[in-house]
Design an enzyme around this catalytic site. Structure first.
Site, PDB file in Angstrom:
ATOM      1  CB  CYS A 167      -0.884   0.022   1.243  1.00  0.00           C
ATOM      2  SG  CYS A 167      -1.953  -1.418   1.360  1.00  0.00           S
ATOM      3  N   GLY A 181      -0.413   0.205  -4.863  1.00  0.00           N
ATOM      4  CA  GLY A 181      -1.733  -0.361  -4.655  1.00  0.00           C
ATOM      5  C   GLY A 181      -2.728   0.243  -5.606  1.00  0.00           C
ATOM      6  CG  ASN A 195       2.921   0.010   3.214  1.00  0.00           C
ATOM      7  OD1 ASN A 195       4.071   0.362   2.965  1.00  0.00           O
ATOM      8  ND2 ASN A 195       2.412  -1.094   2.715  1.00  0.00           N
ATOM      9  N   GLY A 196       1.413  -2.311   5.378  1.00  0.00           N
ATOM     10  CA  GLY A 196       2.030  -3.420   6.095  1.00  0.00           C
ATOM     11  C   GLY A 196       1.000  -4.472   6.411  1.00  0.00           C
ATOM     12  CB  CYS A 218      10.571  -4.961   2.824  1.00  0.00           C
ATOM     13  SG  CYS A 218      10.138  -5.868   1.328  1.00  0.00           S
ATOM     14  CE1 TYR A 251       7.612  -5.806  -9.579  1.00  0.00           C
ATOM     15  CE2 TYR A 251       6.702  -6.080  -7.379  1.00  0.00           C
ATOM     16  CZ  TYR A 251       6.527  -5.951  -8.742  1.00  0.00           C
ATOM     17  OH  TYR A 251       5.268  -5.963  -9.252  1.00  0.00           O
TER      18      TYR A 251
HETATM   19  P1  5GP Z   1       6.006 -14.420 -12.567  1.00  0.00           P
HETATM   20  O1  5GP Z   1       6.877 -14.903 -13.675  1.00  0.00           O
HETATM   21  O2  5GP Z   1       6.408 -14.907 -11.248  1.00  0.00           O
HETATM   22  O3  5GP Z   1       4.566 -14.677 -12.851  1.00  0.00           O
HETATM   23  O4  5GP Z   1       6.090 -12.851 -12.535  1.00  0.00           O
HETATM   24  C1  5GP Z   1       7.275 -12.195 -12.259  1.00  0.00           C
HETATM   25  C2  5GP Z   1       7.129 -10.764 -12.646  1.00  0.00           C
HETATM   26  O5  5GP Z   1       5.970 -10.167 -12.089  1.00  0.00           O
HETATM   27  C3  5GP Z   1       8.257  -9.902 -12.241  1.00  0.00           C
HETATM   28  O6  5GP Z   1       8.453  -9.019 -13.320  1.00  0.00           O
HETATM   29  C4  5GP Z   1       7.768  -9.158 -11.025  1.00  0.00           C
HETATM   30  O7  5GP Z   1       8.119  -7.814 -11.229  1.00  0.00           O
HETATM   31  C5  5GP Z   1       6.271  -9.314 -11.043  1.00  0.00           C
HETATM   32  N1  5GP Z   1       5.539  -9.957  -9.932  1.00  0.00           N
HETATM   33  C6  5GP Z   1       4.572 -10.829 -10.159  1.00  0.00           C
HETATM   34  N2  5GP Z   1       3.969 -11.206  -9.046  1.00  0.00           N
HETATM   35  C7  5GP Z   1       4.543 -10.613  -8.067  1.00  0.00           C
HETATM   36  C8  5GP Z   1       4.310 -10.640  -6.667  1.00  0.00           C
HETATM   37  O8  5GP Z   1       3.451 -11.293  -6.115  1.00  0.00           O
HETATM   38  N3  5GP Z   1       5.125  -9.916  -5.954  1.00  0.00           N
HETATM   39  C9  5GP Z   1       6.090  -9.208  -6.532  1.00  0.00           C
HETATM   40  N4  5GP Z   1       6.868  -8.538  -5.744  1.00  0.00           N
HETATM   41  N5  5GP Z   1       6.312  -9.139  -7.824  1.00  0.00           N
HETATM   42  C10 5GP Z   1       5.541  -9.831  -8.614  1.00  0.00           C
HETATM   43 FE1  SF4 Z   2       8.132  -9.683   2.830  1.00  0.00          FE
HETATM   44 FE2  SF4 Z   2      10.235 -10.567   1.491  1.00  0.00          FE
HETATM   45 FE3  SF4 Z   2       9.966  -8.004   2.008  1.00  0.00          FE
HETATM   46 FE4  SF4 Z   2      10.543  -9.657   3.982  1.00  0.00          FE
HETATM   47  S1  SF4 Z   2      11.832  -9.195   2.207  1.00  0.00           S
HETATM   48  S2  SF4 Z   2       9.029  -8.025   4.021  1.00  0.00           S
HETATM   49  S3  SF4 Z   2       9.373 -11.472   3.357  1.00  0.00           S
HETATM   50  S4  SF4 Z   2       8.646  -9.220   0.696  1.00  0.00           S
HETATM   51 MG    MG Z   3       7.867  -7.097 -13.545  1.00  0.00          MG
END
Ligand code: 5GP
Ligand code: SF4
Ligand code: MG
Length: 456
Positions: A1, A28, A102-103, A237, A243
């Protein structure tokens, strides 16, 4: 968020919050909301949808007050419904308190039971509502805003960066581990709070500092007062850096763009490959792809064009929506790809669905070879602290080896960045980060009841 707050009597606080939220849209996309406080009374508007869909000029004009708190929601707990949109509100003997979170709390069930026992009507299903009611309860028991807020915070376990509006003051706080970011900015002598620095730049505010883990900042017309309510043990995090946060935001004194480029360079040194072109999976893979290409002296090209009007696919709540979203999102450029040995660089593989489809699309466009390099280690563990990475059995790297994943997504070779490489890029010892989704080392204990919901 995404969370945002500003105290600026006489200014158009709702409009400034609107722009702040606009810059935090990536955090979000499910719902957006702004609450203003005028004296002891609040006005609130929140709805499902993007910031620009939820708010127009007319609505913003109706949100008049001395301070505003805003939120963009990405559901990690509670279903994706209007009733779970934020900010959340509690009415107390001292007036309204509005809160944006957020969290994710890990003791939400327990807190909920305690609150219900005291007859607090919890309309929504979110942990955020529990926090605002805990503050309300403390204040109605006789506390002032600061002691009441601190009393409530001490009942919370988990990840929480909060922006809170109370009559006459804007409060900001982070959990003792500071898992989620929260920054303080200055705008013409006024204070601003935001999840990321990109929300400061958009309104012309200057970054001052982070809210420290375990700190509560109290912002009034007289200035900022810092209250330390817990011993800090920083565990930001690391996924925010890899990302989640925007590349133009700054964490640890540098832009995340720079950090991500460095992840790509280290990845190239660890797992080089012979190829004709490096292409990013836009936009999240772009900085790492640039670093990767530069390090190996391979031309960087755009082989996939992204439609920016489609939301981040992973934020949509169902798998079928997710899959439809992916198709709308990326289109390959055969002119760039045909006959080439391609390395594609992405920031992460979570479920593997996106990557698999993209590899197929590149092959259909005539790629001679498709290699994949990932600028983070394999995601093997779910997040309980506010990033929606599904349950462990949905994580492809939890059940498959790197070779098996390579076969599953259909690439000629696959390599991930090492954990050491990821930490080395931070320029610190790495002790200051949560890395649980890569290592399983959860910095905040997770009750068994919650564990069972997501861990295999
Ligand atoms: P996947 O191949 O796992 O379906 O998707 C990977 C791509 O989607 C990456 O480009 C990443 O940026 C993004 N992504 C997809 N799902 C998530 C998620 O649940 N959390 C995060 N942090 N990134 C995601
Ligand atoms: Fe969640 Fe991974 Fe970020 Fe830890 S590092 S807060 S487990 S997303
Ligand atoms: Mg991506």
């Amino acid at each position: 968020c995404g969370v945002f707050g500003i105290l600026a009597p006489g200014e158009d606080v709702a409009k400034l919050t609107y722009f702040g939220l606009f810059a935090l849209q990536h955090r979000g996309q499910e719902s957006a909301g702004i609450a203003v406080l005028n004296g002891e009374k609040h006005t609130l508007h929140k709805e499902m949808g993007l910031v620009s869909q939820v708010f127009g000029e007319k609505l913003l004009e109706q949100l008049q007050g001395q301070l505003a708190v805003g939120h963009t929601r990405y559901s990690t707990t509670g279903s994706s419904r209007q009733v779970n949109a934020q900010p959340v509100v509690s009415r107390t003997r001292l007036g309204s308190v509005v809160l944006a979170h957020n969290g994710n709390l890990v003791n939400a069930d327990q807190l909920r039971e305690e609150l219900l026992a005291r007859e607090h009507t919890l309309l929504a299903t979110t942990d955020s509502e529990e926090i605002v009611h805990a503050i309300g309860e403390a204040v109605d028991d006789g506390d002032d805003w600061i002691s009441g807020t601190i009393r409530a915070l001490k009942r919370c376990s988990g990840a929480f960066s909060l922006v809170i509006g109370v009559p006459g003051a804007l409060l900001g706080t982070r959990d003792p581990n500071g898992v989620r970011p929260l920054v303080i900015g200055r705008l013409d002598g006024r204070y601003v709070l935001a999840s990321e620095t990109c929300a400061l730049s958009i309104i012309g505010a200057r970054y001052e500092r982070d809210v420290e883990p375990g700190e509560l900042v109290e912002i009034t017309e007289a200035g900022l007062t810092s209250h330390r309510w817990a011993t800090p043990d920083p565990k930001l995090c690391i996924f925010e850096m890899i990302y989640f946060a925007r590349p133009d935001s700054r964490m640890n004194a540098e832009s995340l763009y720079t950090y991500r480029e460095r992840l790509g360079e280290i990845l190239a040194a660890e797992s080089p490959v012979e190829a004709d072109i490096v292409i990013p999976i836009p936009d999240s893979g772009t900085p790492a792809a640039i670093g990767f290409a530069r390090r190996l002296g391979i031309p960087f090209q755009q082989g996939l064009i992204k439609n920016h009007y489609v939301g981040r696919t992973f934020i949509q709540p169902t798998q079928s929506m997710r899959e439809a979203g992916i198709k709308m999102k990326l289109n390959p450029l055969p002119d760039v790809i045909e006959g080439k040995r391609v390395v594609m660089v992405d920031d992460s593989i979570v479920r593997g669905t996106t990557s698999r489809k993209i590899v197929q699309a590149l092959r259909d466009s005539g790629a001679a070879e498709v290699h994949m390099r990932i600028s983070s280690p394999p995601v093997t563990h779910p997040c309980f602290y506010g990033i929606d990475t599904d349950s462990q059995d949905q994580l492809i790297a939890a059940t498959k080896s790197v070779e098996e994943i390579a076969r599953h997504i259909g690439v000629d070779s696959l390599a991930y960045l090492s954990i050491d490489g990821m930490l080395e890029a931070t320029g610190t010892s790495g002790n200051n980060f949560c890395t649980a989704c890569f290592t399983g080392n959860y910095p905040i204990a997770i009750p068994d009841r919650i564990r069972r919901t997501k861990l295999m």
